[in-house]
Write an enzyme that holds these catalytic residues in place. Structure first.
Site, PDB file in Angstrom:
ATOM      1  N   HIS A  17      -1.620  -6.934   8.403  1.00  5.42           N
ATOM      2  CA  HIS A  17      -1.077  -5.574   8.228  1.00  5.42           C
ATOM      3  C   HIS A  17      -1.600  -4.647   9.334  1.00  5.42           C
ATOM      4  CE1 HIS A  17      -0.973  -6.525   3.645  1.00  5.42           C
ATOM      5  NE2 HIS A  17       0.271  -6.574   4.088  1.00  5.42           N
ATOM      6  N   LYS A  41       6.306  -7.259  -8.788  1.00  9.68           N
ATOM      7  CA  LYS A  41       5.226  -8.114  -8.268  1.00  9.68           C
ATOM      8  C   LYS A  41       4.024  -8.034  -9.203  1.00  9.68           C
ATOM      9  CE  LYS A  41       5.801  -8.996  -3.456  1.00  9.68           C
ATOM     10  NZ  LYS A  41       5.156  -9.049  -2.153  1.00  9.68           N
ATOM     11  N   ARG A  95       6.057 -12.755   9.845  1.00 10.22           N
ATOM     12  CA  ARG A  95       5.140 -13.870  10.117  1.00 10.22           C
ATOM     13  C   ARG A  95       5.912 -15.157  10.327  1.00 10.22           C
ATOM     14  NH1 ARG A  95       1.974 -12.793   4.631  1.00 10.22           N
ATOM     15  NH2 ARG A  95       4.187 -12.674   4.128  1.00 10.22           N
ATOM     16  N   SER A 132      -1.522 -11.459   1.422  1.00  9.00           N
ATOM     17  CA  SER A 132      -2.285 -10.813   0.345  1.00  9.00           C
ATOM     18  C   SER A 132      -2.360 -11.713  -0.881  1.00  9.00           C
ATOM     19  CB  SER A 132      -1.633  -9.481  -0.043  1.00  9.00           C
ATOM     20  OG  SER A 132      -1.720  -8.565   1.015  1.00  9.00           O
TER      21      SER A 132
HETATM   22  O1  PNS Z   1       3.868  -5.953   0.819  1.00  4.23           O
HETATM   23  P1  PNS Z   1       5.069  -6.309   0.025  1.00  4.23           P
HETATM   24  O2  PNS Z   1       4.709  -6.515  -1.412  1.00  4.23           O
HETATM   25  O3  PNS Z   1       5.865  -7.440   0.596  1.00  4.23           O
HETATM   26  O4  PNS Z   1       5.997  -5.009   0.090  1.00  4.23           O
HETATM   27  C1  PNS Z   1       7.251  -5.040  -0.444  1.00  4.23           C
HETATM   28  C2  PNS Z   1       7.782  -3.652  -0.681  1.00  4.23           C
HETATM   29  C3  PNS Z   1       6.803  -2.824  -1.498  1.00  4.23           C
HETATM   30  C4  PNS Z   1       8.040  -2.944   0.609  1.00  4.23           C
HETATM   31  C5  PNS Z   1       9.082  -3.914  -1.437  1.00  4.23           C
HETATM   32  O5  PNS Z   1       8.827  -4.514  -2.618  1.00  4.23           O
HETATM   33  C6  PNS Z   1       9.855  -2.657  -1.640  1.00  4.23           C
HETATM   34  O6  PNS Z   1      10.596  -2.314  -0.785  1.00  4.23           O
HETATM   35  N1  PNS Z   1       9.677  -1.983  -2.806  1.00  4.23           N
HETATM   36  C7  PNS Z   1      10.319  -0.722  -3.122  1.00  4.23           C
HETATM   37  C8  PNS Z   1      11.634  -0.892  -3.861  1.00  4.23           C
HETATM   38  C9  PNS Z   1      12.799  -0.857  -2.934  1.00  4.23           C
HETATM   39  O7  PNS Z   1      12.907  -0.049  -2.035  1.00  4.23           O
HETATM   40  N2  PNS Z   1      13.709  -1.808  -3.182  1.00  4.23           N
HETATM   41  C10 PNS Z   1      14.918  -2.009  -2.425  1.00  4.23           C
HETATM   42  C11 PNS Z   1      14.702  -3.074  -1.386  1.00  4.23           C
HETATM   43  S1  PNS Z   1      16.161  -3.427  -0.495  1.00  4.23           S
END
Ligand code: PNS
Length: 164
Positions: A17, A41, A95, A132
């Protein structure tokens, strides 16, 4: 100067990150790191306040002339965070090919839903294995993740892993 939003769960923030934050600062100058609440999650380790504290401690050394980093918590949609915080783009780190598949779909969806563009940054090769999820798993069994996380994170993972 361009402002980009770097969203994630950051549970915990790790060296991959930080590499993305560093690259984004070099390219765009202003980065907002947004710790998102992600109900899909489960099995998280650190609460939101702790995640914010550790993100702040980890990004602080990256600040400098022309390098502005802020840290925010945001519930809900990433595109709403981008609009609310006046970010020009979303930034995501890649990644593996697997990341690309997932991120590509999210990028298209976020553009279709709200007109927000996503920029991908390739993770430094030496860091591509870090996730993570695996850090949480290793820390939970008392394993050593000191090569994967910023120094500020380590004591909190160890503490989290001792909690029932
Ligand atoms: O670090 P992560 O867990 O991969 O992050 C994922 C994250 C938090 C960016 C993703 O889950 C997310 O976008 N959550 C917010 C909900 C949202 O915007 N959903 C629409 C996605 S197209």
């Amino acid at each position: 100067m361009t402002t980009v939003l770097y969203p994630g769960s950051f549970d915990p923030i790790h060296l991959g990150h930080l590499d993305v934050v560093e690259q984004a600062l070099e390219l765009f100058g202003t980065v907002i790191v947004a710790a998102m609440h992600n109900p899909s999650k489960p099995g998280g380790m650190l609460d939101l306040d702790r995640r914010l504290e550790l993100i702040e401690a980890s990004v602080a050394p990256l600040r400098g002339p022309g390098r502005v980093v802020s840290v925010e918590a945001f519930p809900g949609l990433v595109v709403d965070a981008a609009h609310r915080l006046a970010a020009d783009f979303i930034v995501k780190g890649l990644r593996t090919g697997g990341d690309f598949e997932v991120e590509q779909q999210m990028a298209h969806t976020n553009y279709a839903a709200a007109g927000v563009r996503t920029v991908y940054l390739p993770c430094k090769p030496a860091l591509v294995f870090i996730s993570s999820r695996f850090i949480r798993e290793i820390a939970n069994y008392g394993g050593d993740v000191s090569t994967m996380v910023p120094p500020a994170v380590l004591p909190h993972l160890q503490r989290a892993s001792r909690e029932p």
